[in-house]
Design an enzyme around this catalytic site. Structure first.
Site, PDB file in Angstrom:
ATOM      1  N   HIS A 224       0.216  -0.995  -0.132  1.00  0.00           N
ATOM      2  CA  HIS A 224       0.178  -0.140  -0.063  1.00  0.00           C
ATOM      3  C   HIS A 224       0.804   1.378   0.246  1.00  0.00           C
ATOM      4  O   HIS A 224       1.777   1.162   0.173  1.00  0.00           O
ATOM      5  CB  HIS A 224      -0.882  -0.040   1.191  1.00  0.00           C
ATOM      6  N   ASP A 226       1.003   5.382   2.173  1.00  0.00           N
ATOM      7  CA  ASP A 226       0.129   5.990   3.174  1.00  0.00           C
ATOM      8  C   ASP A 226      -0.962   6.952   2.627  1.00  0.00           C
ATOM      9  O   ASP A 226      -0.457   7.413   2.559  1.00  0.00           O
ATOM     10  CB  ASP A 226       1.113   5.855   3.894  1.00  0.00           C
ATOM     11  N   HIS A 281       4.868   0.411  -0.296  1.00  0.00           N
ATOM     12  CA  HIS A 281       5.834  -0.803   0.833  1.00  0.00           C
ATOM     13  C   HIS A 281       4.697  -1.478   1.863  1.00  0.00           C
ATOM     14  O   HIS A 281       3.353  -1.494   1.722  1.00  0.00           O
ATOM     15  CB  HIS A 281       5.946   0.151   2.073  1.00  0.00           C
ATOM     16  N   ARG A 291       6.619  -9.307  15.570  1.00  0.00           N
ATOM     17  CA  ARG A 291       7.291  -7.951  15.284  1.00  0.00           C
ATOM     18  C   ARG A 291       6.039  -7.100  15.337  1.00  0.00           C
ATOM     19  O   ARG A 291       5.124  -6.295  15.470  1.00  0.00           O
ATOM     20  CB  ARG A 291       7.635  -7.933  13.796  1.00  0.00           C
TER      21      ARG A 291
HETATM   22  C1  LIG Z   1      -5.450   8.278   8.914  1.00  0.00           C
HETATM   23  C2  LIG Z   1      -4.992   7.028   8.408  1.00  0.00           C
HETATM   24  C3  LIG Z   1      -4.653   6.650   7.095  1.00  0.00           C
HETATM   25  C4  LIG Z   1      -5.085   4.997   7.066  1.00  0.00           C
HETATM   26  C5  LIG Z   1      -6.480   4.584   7.683  1.00  0.00           C
HETATM   27  C6  LIG Z   1      -6.447   6.041   8.422  1.00  0.00           C
HETATM   28  C7  LIG Z   1      -5.764   5.133  10.205  1.00  0.00           C
HETATM   29  C8  LIG Z   1      -5.318   4.146  10.211  1.00  0.00           C
HETATM   30  C9  LIG Z   1      -4.030   3.652   8.827  1.00  0.00           C
HETATM   31  C10 LIG Z   1      -3.830   2.604   8.083  1.00  0.00           C
HETATM   32  C11 LIG Z   1      -2.669   2.549   8.912  1.00  0.00           C
HETATM   33  C12 LIG Z   1      -2.004   0.682   8.328  1.00  0.00           C
HETATM   34  C13 LIG Z   1      -1.976   0.859   7.058  1.00  0.00           C
HETATM   35  C14 LIG Z   1      -3.301   1.323   6.192  1.00  0.00           C
HETATM   36  C15 LIG Z   1      -3.215   1.484   5.044  1.00  0.00           C
HETATM   37  C16 LIG Z   1      -4.524   1.166   7.107  1.00  0.00           C
HETATM   38  O1  LIG Z   1      -5.123   0.019   6.723  1.00  0.00           O
HETATM   39  O2  LIG Z   1      -4.796   2.414   8.003  1.00  0.00           O
HETATM   40  C17 LIG Z   1      -3.343   2.929   7.028  1.00  0.00           C
HETATM   41  C18 LIG Z   1      -4.558   4.156   6.090  1.00  0.00           C
HETATM   42  C19 LIG Z   1      -3.724   4.778   5.117  1.00  0.00           C
HETATM   43  O3  LIG Z   1      -2.765   5.764   5.237  1.00  0.00           O
HETATM   44  O4  LIG Z   1      -4.673   4.684   4.050  1.00  0.00           O
HETATM   45  O1  LIG Z   2       5.223  -2.617  10.107  1.00  0.00           O
HETATM   46  C1  LIG Z   2       5.287  -2.044   8.792  1.00  0.00           C
HETATM   47  O2  LIG Z   2       7.198  -1.543   8.842  1.00  0.00           O
HETATM   48  C2  LIG Z   2       4.574  -1.189   8.551  1.00  0.00           C
HETATM   49  C3  LIG Z   2       3.577   0.248   8.305  1.00  0.00           C
HETATM   50  C4  LIG Z   2       2.725   0.779   7.793  1.00  0.00           C
HETATM   51  O3  LIG Z   2       2.875   0.943   6.244  1.00  0.00           O
HETATM   52  C5  LIG Z   2       2.234   1.625   8.494  1.00  0.00           C
HETATM   53  O4  LIG Z   2       1.779   1.776   9.700  1.00  0.00           O
HETATM   54  O5  LIG Z   2       1.244   2.893   7.347  1.00  0.00           O
HETATM   55 FE   LIG Z   3       2.102   1.971   5.363  1.00  0.00          FE
END
Ligand SMILES: C=C1C[C@]23C[C@H]1CC[C@H]2[C@@]12CCC[C@@](C)(C(=O)O1)[C@H]2[C@@H]3C(=O)O
Ligand SMILES: O=C(O)CCC(=O)C(=O)O
Ligand SMILES: [Fe+2]
Length: 365
Positions: A224, A226, A281, A291
């Site tokens: 994905h 961010d 990533h 982890r």
């Molecule tokens: C502000 C954000 C950004 C979110 C959604 C929301 C709260 C949590 C974030 C994450 C964190 C983990 C990877 C991700 C891909 C996910 O599934 O939740 C992120 C997502 C994004 O970066 O799109």
């Molecule tokens: O766990 C990791 O190294 C990546 C986590 C991540 O990509 C995220 O929180 O957006």
């Molecule tokens: Fe991420």
């Protein structure tokens, strides 16, 4: 379109949280967690293995180095960043104490299907037909209510640590933002919402990847980008984070003691008019070691529309994206995932410049 971040997912709730397994007690990889192609495109296949830049923030050339890393990689590690090692230890312990609670206890703080904060599967889970070897906890605003549900007798420690961590991360974020934008000749006057201190909003994401009986077929967190301006990531000593590099495949970002990983997110890609790529990533898992990672996803205030900085736009560099607020973008991402960036794009880049974020035709999952 939602005007508050907490409303961003109202239109696209995630009804998957019941599909939750206690990963710590599973001896064999269930079929629902078995991915194919996890081992495809490792960077070892290419002749030269490059590595993600590591930048000492006290280096007098830090801004140029950061600028170069943002342009050519969209990711780098930083050392001498000023975040005390003891605070990194504390946030890791806070994460451990959360994820080691019994499954039923954690589910008391479950994220609601249309909410942002709380415990559960990754938000992006609905876009994949296999489950991730992963559990997460998102903090947006105060974690107090959830902490009370998790530890009715003793919730203050968790709140104190996460609050202190966010305070320190906010200061580092401010510094990094100006190192990154400064490298492009952009000053505070060019980004009017970022004029004063404390203008960032952020989500704090605790990520847990339990030890996994078959790590080669499991996915910790699927590929994905961010939806942030940029993300500051702390990873414990267990490796797993990989970034996708054009022509080189998946490159592991090794955990360096005390270092933090910074990656460009979609909103900074937009703000920089495509100059900084938001890096794809993912996280893999380990056979014997648990982890843990903590991501500080830094974004603008909810109501501010993000668009390419005028200084980076001229007749040969037309604006590539239309203005979009953080909450609007999160909403688009919740519905369209990796197509979100192309949905806010105004025109295709000229001069044969290929946008690394254009995943049309390229599978990121
Ligand atoms: C502000 C954000 C950004 C979110 C959604 C929301 C709260 C949590 C974030 C994450 C964190 C983990 C990877 C991700 C891909 C996910 O599934 O939740 C992120 C997502 C994004 O970066 O799109
Ligand atoms: O766990 C990791 O190294 C990546 C986590 C991540 O990509 C995220 O929180 O957006
Ligand atoms: Fe991420």
């Amino acid at each position: 379109m939602p005007s508050r971040i907490s409303d961003a997912f109202k239109a696209h709730p995630l009804h998957l949280n019941h599909k939750h397994l206690d990963l710590n007690s599973v001896q064999e990889l269930p079929d629902s967690y078995a991915w194919t192609g996890v081992d495809e495109n490792p960077s070892g296949d290419s002749l030269i293995t490059e590595s993600v830049p590591v930048i000492d923030l006290t280096d007098p050339h830090a801004s140029e180095l950061v600028g170069h890393a943002c342009k050519s990689w969209g990711v780098f590690q930083v050392t001498n960043h000023g975040i005390p090692g003891s605070l990194l230890d504390d946030i890791e312990s806070a994460g451990r104490s959360l994820f080691s609670l019994p499954a039923q206890q954690k589910l008391k703080a479950a994220r609601s299907p249309d909410g942002v904060a709380g415990y559960g599967l990754a938000r992006i889970s609905s876009f994949f037909n296999k489950l991730m070897w992963y559990e997460g906890f998102t903090i947006f605003g105060s974690p107090l209510e959830h902490a009370r549900q998790l530890w009715p007798q003793d919730y203050t420690k968790f709140c104190d640590v996460t609050e202190e961590f966010e305070k320190e991360m906010n200061q580092l974020a401010e510094r990094l933002m100006w190192l990154m934008l400064g490298s492009l000749g952009i000053t505070k006057e060019d980004v009017n919402w970022a004029g004063s201190k404390g203008d960032f909003k952020a989500a704090l994401q605790l990520n847990s990847y339990p030890a996994c009986p078959e790590p080669d077929r499991a996915m910790g967190l699927a590929a994905h980008t961010d939806s942030s301006l940029f993300t500051i990531l702390y990873q414990n000593t267990v490796s797993g984070l990989q970034v996708q590099r054009e022509g080189a495949g998946w490159i592991t970002v090794p955990p360096l003691p005390g270092a933090l990983v910074i990656n460009v997110g979609d909103l900074l890609h937009i703000l920089s008019n495509g100059v900084f790529p938001s890096v794809v990533h993912r996280a893999l898992v380990n056979r014997t070691k648990h982890r843990l990672s903590v991501a500080y996803l830094c974004g603008p205030p909810a109501s501010v529309p993000i668009s390419p900085v005028p200084k980076l736009v001229d007749s040969s560099h037309p604006p590539l994206y239309r203005p979009v607020t953080w909450s609007e973008y999160l909403c688009t991402k919740a519905k369209h995932f990796d197509k979100a960036l192309s949905l806010v794009r105004l025109c295709m880049p000229r001069n044969g410049f290929i946008d690394v974020n254009d995943h049309n035709g390229v599978k990121v999952g």
